[in-house]
Design an enzyme around this catalytic site. Structure first.
Site, PDB file in Angstrom:
ATOM      1  N   GLU A 179     -15.920   2.279  39.353  1.00  0.00           N
ATOM      2  CA  GLU A 179     -16.164   3.029  40.590  1.00  0.00           C
ATOM      3  C   GLU A 179     -15.035   2.780  41.581  1.00  0.00           C
ATOM      4  O   GLU A 179     -14.403   1.728  41.564  1.00  0.00           O
ATOM      5  CB  GLU A 179     -17.496   2.574  41.223  1.00  0.00           C
ATOM      6  CG  GLU A 179     -18.597   3.612  41.168  1.00  0.00           C
ATOM      7  CD  GLU A 179     -18.374   4.829  42.085  1.00  0.00           C
ATOM      8  OE1 GLU A 179     -17.224   5.276  42.251  1.00  0.00           O
ATOM      9  OE2 GLU A 179     -19.368   5.315  42.621  1.00  0.00           O
ATOM     10  N   ASP A 180     -14.812   3.771  42.428  1.00  0.00           N
ATOM     11  CA  ASP A 180     -13.785   3.606  43.453  1.00  0.00           C
ATOM     12  C   ASP A 180     -14.266   2.681  44.570  1.00  0.00           C
ATOM     13  O   ASP A 180     -13.597   1.739  44.942  1.00  0.00           O
ATOM     14  CB  ASP A 180     -13.350   4.966  44.030  1.00  0.00           C
ATOM     15  CG  ASP A 180     -14.515   5.853  44.468  1.00  0.00           C
ATOM     16  OD1 ASP A 180     -15.687   5.447  44.327  1.00  0.00           O
ATOM     17  OD2 ASP A 180     -14.254   6.968  44.949  1.00  0.00           O
TER      18      ASP A 180
ATOM     19  N   ASP B   1     -20.372   1.721  48.859  1.00  0.00           N
ATOM     20  CA  ASP B   1     -20.645   1.753  50.299  1.00  0.00           C
ATOM     21  C   ASP B   1     -22.091   1.316  50.491  1.00  0.00           C
ATOM     22  O   ASP B   1     -22.385   0.128  50.602  1.00  0.00           O
ATOM     23  CB  ASP B   1     -20.360   3.167  50.799  1.00  0.00           C
ATOM     24  CG  ASP B   1     -20.511   3.326  52.306  1.00  0.00           C
ATOM     25  OD1 ASP B   1     -20.921   2.356  52.966  1.00  0.00           O
ATOM     26  OD2 ASP B   1     -20.236   4.415  52.826  1.00  0.00           O
TER      27      ASP B   1
ATOM     28  N   PHE C   5     -14.087   4.192  57.243  1.00  0.00           N
ATOM     29  CA  PHE C   5     -13.925   5.230  56.223  1.00  0.00           C
ATOM     30  C   PHE C   5     -12.476   5.223  55.748  1.00  0.00           C
ATOM     31  O   PHE C   5     -11.549   5.373  56.531  1.00  0.00           O
ATOM     32  CB  PHE C   5     -14.304   6.610  56.770  1.00  0.00           C
ATOM     33  CG  PHE C   5     -14.455   7.611  55.666  1.00  0.00           C
ATOM     34  CD1 PHE C   5     -15.620   7.662  54.916  1.00  0.00           C
ATOM     35  CD2 PHE C   5     -13.417   8.475  55.348  1.00  0.00           C
ATOM     36  CE1 PHE C   5     -15.750   8.563  53.858  1.00  0.00           C
ATOM     37  CE2 PHE C   5     -13.551   9.382  54.296  1.00  0.00           C
ATOM     38  CZ  PHE C   5     -14.720   9.422  53.557  1.00  0.00           C
TER      39      PHE C   5
ATOM     40  N   ARG D 206      -6.388  12.078  48.166  1.00  0.00           N
ATOM     41  CA  ARG D 206      -6.560  11.288  46.931  1.00  0.00           C
ATOM     42  C   ARG D 206      -5.229  10.778  46.389  1.00  0.00           C
ATOM     43  O   ARG D 206      -5.176   9.765  45.717  1.00  0.00           O
ATOM     44  CB  ARG D 206      -7.230  12.135  45.844  1.00  0.00           C
ATOM     45  CG  ARG D 206      -8.680  12.516  46.132  1.00  0.00           C
ATOM     46  CD  ARG D 206      -9.328  13.030  44.846  1.00  0.00           C
ATOM     47  NE  ARG D 206     -10.544  13.794  45.084  1.00  0.00           N
ATOM     48  CZ  ARG D 206     -11.767  13.264  45.236  1.00  0.00           C
ATOM     49  NH1 ARG D 206     -11.911  11.956  45.188  1.00  0.00           N
ATOM     50  NH2 ARG D 206     -12.809  14.031  45.432  1.00  0.00           N
TER      51      ARG D 206
HETATM   52  P1  IMP Z   1     -22.604   4.966  48.330  1.00  0.00           P
HETATM   53  O1  IMP Z   1     -23.632   5.718  47.537  1.00  0.00           O
HETATM   54  O2  IMP Z   1     -22.951   4.907  49.799  1.00  0.00           O
HETATM   55  O3  IMP Z   1     -22.292   3.604  47.783  1.00  0.00           O
HETATM   56  O4  IMP Z   1     -21.277   5.854  48.320  1.00  0.00           O
HETATM   57  C1  IMP Z   1     -20.495   5.881  47.177  1.00  0.00           C
HETATM   58  C2  IMP Z   1     -19.571   7.082  47.152  1.00  0.00           C
HETATM   59  O5  IMP Z   1     -19.344   7.610  48.460  1.00  0.00           O
HETATM   60  C3  IMP Z   1     -18.231   6.654  46.620  1.00  0.00           C
HETATM   61  O6  IMP Z   1     -18.152   6.798  45.222  1.00  0.00           O
HETATM   62  C4  IMP Z   1     -17.281   7.574  47.356  1.00  0.00           C
HETATM   63  O7  IMP Z   1     -17.139   8.782  46.649  1.00  0.00           O
HETATM   64  C5  IMP Z   1     -17.970   7.869  48.660  1.00  0.00           C
HETATM   65  N1  IMP Z   1     -17.463   6.991  49.728  1.00  0.00           N
HETATM   66  C6  IMP Z   1     -18.113   5.971  50.336  1.00  0.00           C
HETATM   67  N2  IMP Z   1     -17.349   5.395  51.272  1.00  0.00           N
HETATM   68  C7  IMP Z   1     -16.172   6.073  51.254  1.00  0.00           C
HETATM   69  C8  IMP Z   1     -14.956   5.938  52.005  1.00  0.00           C
HETATM   70  O8  IMP Z   1     -14.765   5.070  52.880  1.00  0.00           O
HETATM   71  N3  IMP Z   1     -13.979   6.827  51.700  1.00  0.00           N
HETATM   72  C9  IMP Z   1     -14.105   7.800  50.751  1.00  0.00           C
HETATM   73  N4  IMP Z   1     -15.219   7.943  50.020  1.00  0.00           N
HETATM   74  C10 IMP Z   1     -16.251   7.090  50.271  1.00  0.00           C
HETATM   75 MG    MG Z   2     -16.959   9.329  44.923  1.00  0.00          MG
END
Ligand code: IMP
Ligand code: MG
Length: 185
Positions: free
Chosen positions: A101-102, A105, A154, A167
Site C-alpha cells: 500500500e502507498d 491514513d 495531506f 503521482r
Molecule cells: P484510509 O482508508 O483512510 O487509510 O485511506 C487510504 C487511501 O486514501 C490511500 O490508499 C490513499 O489512496 C488515500 N490517501 C490517504 N491519505 C492520503 C494522502 O495524504 N495523500 C494522498 N492519498 C491519500
Molecule cells: Mg489510494
C-alpha cells in the site's frame, strides 16, 4: 507550462531517502521470505510507483498482482466504504501474500482489503505500507513493514495523488492546503 513543484508546500521525504529506505525494506523482506515465492499485491493506483521499486529491491522470485479499489466520499478523506474496481488476476489460495500500500491514513481501506483477501485462504498475509500517518497508529490493521511514519498532512508524489495529479513527482511532498481545503468545508 504549469510546474507541479509549486503546489508543494514542503518536501517531506526526498527521493534519496525513499530509495534508501526501500532498499532496506527489500532486504528485510528477502530475509523474512527466504525460500518462498510471495505474491506482491499492489493497491492501484497509488502503490504502483512504490511497488515497482520495492519489487526490484527484493531478491526472491516474486509475482506481481494488482487490485483497484475506490472509497466513496471526499477525495482527501476515507469513508471506509470500499468498492472493488479491479480484482486480482490469479488465485492467492495457499500463497504467501504481501499487500503493498502507498499510505495508511484511517486504515479503513486496508482493513477492507485484508478481510477480503483473507477469505481467499492465503498461506500467509502481511502488509507493507510506504507511509503511515499518525492517526493510523491507533487500532487499525497491524502493518508488518512501514517505510516512514509521517504527520497527518495531506501528501502527494511518488504514486500518491490529489485528484489524479502529482503521482509522478519523484518525492513525497505536503500539498499546499489552499489547493484542497475548500473541498473539506
Ligand atoms: P484510509 O482508508 O483512510 O487509510 O485511506 C487510504 C487511501 O486514501 C490511500 O490508499 C490513499 O489512496 C488515500 N490517501 C490517504 N491519505 C492520503 C494522502 O495524504 N495523500 C494522498 N492519498 C491519500
Ligand atoms: Mg489510494
Amino acid at each position: 507550462m504549469r510546474d507541479l513543484n509549486h503546489d508543494v508546500a514542503r518536501i517531506l521525504i526526498p527521493r534519496d531517502s525513499l530509495s534508501q529506505r526501500i532498499h532496506e525494506l527489500g532486504q528485510q523482506i528477502t530475509a523474512d521470505y527466504h525460500g518462498k515465492d510471495p505474491v506482491l499485491v499492489g493497491v492501484l493506483k497509488g502503490a504502483v510507483v512504490f511497488m515497482v521499486d520495492l519489487a526490484r529491491a527484493i531478491s526472491l522470485p516474486v509475482e506481481l498482482d494488482f487490485m483497484a479499489v475506490s472509497s466513496y466520499g471526499a477525495s482527501t478523506q476515507s469513508t471506509g466504504v470500499v468498492r472493488i474496481l479491479k480484482d486480482l488476476d490469479r488465485s492467492i489460495g495457499g500463497r504467501d501474500v504481501l499487500v503493498v500500500e502507498d499510505i495508511v491514513d484511517s486504515g479503513l481501506t486496508l482493513r477492507y482489503i485484508v478481510d477480503n483477501l483473507c477469505d481467499r485462504r492465503p498461506a500467509s498475509l502481511r502488509i507493507c505500507a510506504l507511509l503511515r500517518k499518525q492517526k493510523a497508529r491507533t487500532p487499525g490493521p497491524e502493518i508488518d513493514y512501514v517505510g516512514f511514519e509521517i504527520p497527518d498532512d495531506f501528501v502527494v508524489g511518488y504514486g500518491l495523488d490529489y485528484a489524479e495529479q502529482y503521482r509522478n513527482l519523484p518525492y513525497i511532498g505536503v500539498l499546499r492546503p489552499e489547493l484542497y481545503e475548500r473541498e473539506q468545508v
